[in-house]
Enzyme design. Structure first.
Site, PDB file in Angstrom:
ATOM      1  N   GLY A  35       0.789  -1.225   0.000  1.00 37.22           N
ATOM      2  CA  GLY A  35       0.000   0.000   0.000  1.00 37.22           C
ATOM      3  C   GLY A  35       0.817   1.270   0.000  1.00 37.22           C
ATOM      4  O   GLY A  35       0.259   2.367  -0.121  1.00 37.22           O
ATOM      5  N   HIS A 131     -13.496  27.405   0.067  1.00 37.70           N
ATOM      6  CA  HIS A 131     -14.689  27.513   0.926  1.00 37.70           C
ATOM      7  C   HIS A 131     -14.683  28.795   1.747  1.00 37.70           C
ATOM      8  O   HIS A 131     -15.699  29.484   1.838  1.00 37.70           O
ATOM      9  CB  HIS A 131     -14.763  26.293   1.848  1.00 37.70           C
ATOM     10  CG  HIS A 131     -15.991  26.245   2.695  1.00 37.70           C
ATOM     11  ND1 HIS A 131     -17.249  26.041   2.152  1.00 37.70           N
ATOM     12  CD2 HIS A 131     -16.176  26.385   4.033  1.00 37.70           C
ATOM     13  CE1 HIS A 131     -18.143  26.057   3.116  1.00 37.70           C
ATOM     14  NE2 HIS A 131     -17.537  26.270   4.270  1.00 37.70           N
ATOM     15  N   LYS A 201     -29.818  28.890   6.899  1.00 43.76           N
ATOM     16  CA  LYS A 201     -29.368  27.509   7.028  1.00 43.76           C
ATOM     17  C   LYS A 201     -28.477  27.377   8.252  1.00 43.76           C
ATOM     18  O   LYS A 201     -27.640  28.235   8.514  1.00 43.76           O
ATOM     19  CB  LYS A 201     -28.572  27.050   5.788  1.00 43.76           C
ATOM     20  CG  LYS A 201     -28.170  25.577   5.841  1.00 43.76           C
ATOM     21  CD  LYS A 201     -27.367  25.161   4.624  1.00 43.76           C
ATOM     22  CE  LYS A 201     -25.913  25.513   4.746  1.00 43.76           C
ATOM     23  NZ  LYS A 201     -25.068  24.919   3.691  1.00 43.76           N
ATOM     24  N   ARG A 203     -26.187  24.179  10.467  1.00 42.27           N
ATOM     25  CA  ARG A 203     -25.730  22.796  10.404  1.00 42.27           C
ATOM     26  C   ARG A 203     -25.131  22.405  11.756  1.00 42.27           C
ATOM     27  O   ARG A 203     -24.343  23.143  12.344  1.00 42.27           O
ATOM     28  CB  ARG A 203     -24.663  22.641   9.309  1.00 42.27           C
ATOM     29  CG  ARG A 203     -24.180  21.212   9.113  1.00 42.27           C
ATOM     30  CD  ARG A 203     -22.955  21.184   8.197  1.00 42.27           C
ATOM     31  NE  ARG A 203     -23.240  21.749   6.901  1.00 42.27           N
ATOM     32  CZ  ARG A 203     -23.703  21.053   5.869  1.00 42.27           C
ATOM     33  NH1 ARG A 203     -23.945  19.773   6.002  1.00 42.27           N
ATOM     34  NH2 ARG A 203     -23.917  21.651   4.713  1.00 42.27           N
ATOM     35  N   GLY A 233     -28.095  18.183  -0.443  1.00 40.04           N
ATOM     36  CA  GLY A 233     -29.252  18.546   0.360  1.00 40.04           C
ATOM     37  C   GLY A 233     -29.548  20.030   0.383  1.00 40.04           C
ATOM     38  O   GLY A 233     -30.711  20.438   0.313  1.00 40.04           O
TER      39      GLY A 233
END
Length: 324
Positions: A35, A131, A201, A203, A233
């Site tokens: 790996g 972001h 919104k 979260r 969503g």
């Protein structure tokens, strides 16, 4: 200039190289039976300005952590081979969402990622529509270049919605600045008044709540803009809320189309007329099949090529971004 493209980013790299009029530099990536992995350049990089392309998203063939580890080791190999400078080009930068402490003893993973990239020899980082821009810029000590897809999206929607009454929506308060910048581009290009709509919104522990809309959407073609689509969503909820308030049509647009878990099925059944993304993340066949009637992918590689060309030449990219 030398441009390397790792793993899943090779097709994206070939598009950039074609625009730059160069060939991708040759390298080796090898997986061992246990790996472990190694990567090395197969060309001389001594005293060269090297750009390394790797979009850091999880795929069927490799996890995001695999790709990050491979990138870090490859940067180290390029550094040890005496490259003059190393610029990491990462259209999608992983771990950008965990940029602050929202709960006690939370990690600030964006900062840790910056430290890893700098530790192995990165001199510059180039990405697009991160972001949280402020967190990204404050996490790095090396120079960063932040590109934006807003002009590309604006050109598409001005043509697609010609003659329609448009509105721009942010799916949460945190994205209001991004939506406002996109709205300004549309207003400047069309000369029309285009309202900004914001949806409530919140979260917590992965659960999203809230659907109150601030602004009028009745009779309008609403463009919901965000940096990414992950579970789908948020976009599905926003589309439903807009249609219930009388919106004529609802479009979702985001730079990064991750489409995790059941997102393709959810978005296929949603009230969205179309989903517009860029090719920073390669769509797997399942997503393409399920969303083929709704999805539109815009090529962002030429934009990256122009940015790289200007950075290499020592020219400004401010005009390219349209942020003057």
């Amino acid at each position: 200039m030398m441009l390397f493209a790792l793993e899943d980013s090779r097709l994206f790299g070939e598009k950039i190289a074609a625009k730059l009029g160069i060939s991708l530099a040759q390298h080796e990536e090898r997986a061992f039976e246990d790996g472990e992995h190694k990567g090395r350049p197969l060309e001389n990089v001594r005293n060269r300005d090297v750009f390394i392309l790797q979009s850091l998203y999880g795929s069927e063939d490799a996890s995001v952590n695999d790709k990050l580890c491979h990138l870090l080791f490859f940067i180290g190999a390029i550094k040890d081979a005496s490259a003059k400078s190393i610029a990491v080009v990462t259209p999608y930068l992983c771990y950008a969402r965990k940029d602050r402490r929202t709960k006690a003893r939370d990690p600030v993973t964006t900062r840790y990622l910056a430290q890893l990239l700098e530790a192995v020899g990165t001199n510059r980082v180039i990405t697009i529509d991160i972001h949280n821009l402020q967190a990204f810029q404050n996490s790095f000590r090396c120079p960063t270049e932040h590109l934006e897809a807003k002009n590309l999206f604006a050109r598409y929607f001005i043509k697609e919605l010609h003659g329609k009454e448009m509105a721009v929506m942010s799916p949460d308060f945190g994205g209001a600045k991004r939506a406002e910048e996109f709205r300004k581009v549309l207003v400047a290009s069309t000369g029309k008044e285009i309202p900004l709509i914001i949806m409530e919104k919140s979260r917590s522990k992965g659960e999203v709540t809230g659907s109150t809309i601030v602004g009028q959407v009745k009779g309008k073609s609403v463009i919901i803009i965000d940096d990414m689509i992950s579970s789908g969503g948020t976009m599905a909820r926003a589309a439903l809320a807009c249609k219930e308030l009388g919106a004529e049509a609802v479009f979702a647009t985001a730079t990064h189309g991750l489409f995790t878990k059941k997102a393709p099925e959810l978005l296929k059944e949603s009230l969205l007329s179309k989903i517009v993304i860029t090719d920073t993340v390669s769509l797997n066949p399942r997503v393409q099949q399920l969303l083929k009637e709704k999805i539109k992918v815009l090529e962002i590689a030429p934009f990256f090529a122009e940015a790289i060309k200007r950075i290499y030449a020592g020219d400004s990219i401010v005009e390219l971004l349209g942020n003057e």
